[in-house]
Motif scaffolding. Structure first.
Motif, short mmCIF file in Angstrom:
data_model
loop_
_atom_site.label_atom_id
_atom_site.label_comp_id
_atom_site.label_asym_id
_atom_site.label_seq_id
_atom_site.Cartn_x
_atom_site.Cartn_y
_atom_site.Cartn_z
N PHE A 74 0.86 -1.18 0.00
CA PHE A 74 0.00 0.00 0.00
C PHE A 74 0.90 1.23 0.00
CE2 PHE A 74 -3.82 -2.18 1.94
CZ PHE A 74 -4.67 -1.87 0.92
N GLY A 76 0.33 5.51 0.67
CA GLY A 76 -0.64 6.53 1.05
C GLY A 76 -0.31 7.12 2.40
N ASN A 77 -1.37 7.57 3.09
CA ASN A 77 -1.21 8.15 4.41
C ASN A 77 -2.40 7.76 5.26
OD1 ASN A 77 -3.26 9.95 3.51
ND2 ASN A 77 -1.67 11.20 2.54
N ARG A 81 -5.19 5.42 1.10
CA ARG A 81 -4.17 4.46 0.69
C ARG A 81 -4.56 3.84 -0.64
NH1 ARG A 81 -3.99 1.51 6.39
NH2 ARG A 81 -2.84 3.09 7.53
N THR A 82 -3.56 3.52 -1.44
CA THR A 82 -3.82 2.84 -2.69
C THR A 82 -3.00 1.56 -2.74
OG1 THR A 82 -3.94 3.08 -5.10
CG2 THR A 82 -2.06 4.08 -4.02
N ILE A 129 3.63 10.58 1.38
CA ILE A 129 3.17 9.21 1.13
C ILE A 129 4.02 8.22 1.92
CG2 ILE A 129 2.79 7.45 -0.65
CD1 ILE A 129 1.09 9.99 -1.05
N TYR A 132 3.66 1.03 2.80
CA TYR A 132 3.32 0.04 3.80
C TYR A 132 3.36 -1.38 3.24
CZ TYR A 132 0.70 4.03 5.90
OH TYR A 132 0.31 5.23 6.41
N PRO A 145 4.76 1.85 8.34
CA PRO A 145 5.38 2.23 7.07
C PRO A 145 6.87 1.92 7.04
CG PRO A 145 4.40 4.16 8.18
CD PRO A 145 4.19 2.98 9.06
#
Length: 171
Positions: A74, A76-77, A81-82, A129, A132, A145
């Motif tokens: 993943f 993102g924050n 998340r993407t 960003i 993860y 992360p």
């Protein structure tokens, strides 16, 4: 491809030293580093070698491994998340980050865009960003992360490799 050879002095000199296309091809393919001519030959010439080996060689000393369920990660924050597939389904993903000040960034950007971005696409990330690992794919539980990047990055994934390449923000 011919324009690249004619336009760039190094390529013109190499072309002049070779007696035919096959010899020129072998010289380009056997270079230690991937370059824009290699990319052009792969796309438009008759290179039948998968560029993944050259790409992995270029990144090998820069990569770090993320172990994830199914190999996916993943990015993102806390608010968004993407999911980024590593395109191989294996449990370990090699990750590399190329920032704007990296001397190889332009070469990497063009190689990733031409060799990987066309068939597989890319993911655009802007802001602060985190990257993860995924602990459990079924519940989408993530671990802490591994790294935090900030700016505009394009993420490219190809057969177990995810590269984050920073782009200039023009707005």
């Amino acid at each position: 491809m011919c324009l690249s050879i004619l336009k760039l002095e190094d390529y013109s000199d190499l072309w002049k030293k070779c007696s035919n296309y096959d010899e020129f091809y072998k010289c380009v393919v056997n270079q230690e580093e991937i370059d824009s001519l290699y990319v052009d030959l792969y796309l438009y010439g008759k290179i039948d070698v998968d560029p993944l080996k050259k790409i992995h060689d270029l990144f090998e000393n820069r990569c770090f491994d993320i172990k994830s369920d199914d190999g996916d990660i993943f990015a993102g924050n806390d608010s968004c998340r993407t999911f980024i597939s590593n395109d191989s389904g294996e449990g370990t993903t090699k990750v590399v980050v190329f920032n704007l000040d990296d001397p190889n960034r332009d070469l990497v950007r063009s190689a990733m865009e031409e060799l990987i971005g066309r068939p597989y696409g890319r993911t655009r990330l802007i802001g602060k960003i985190n990257i993860y690992p995924i602990e459990d794919m079924d519940t989408l539980k993530v671990a802490e992360p591994c790294i935090t990047i900030e700016g505009e990055y394009h993420a490219y994934s190809y057969r177990g490799l995810v590269a984050f390449v920073e782009y200039e923000i023009f707005y």
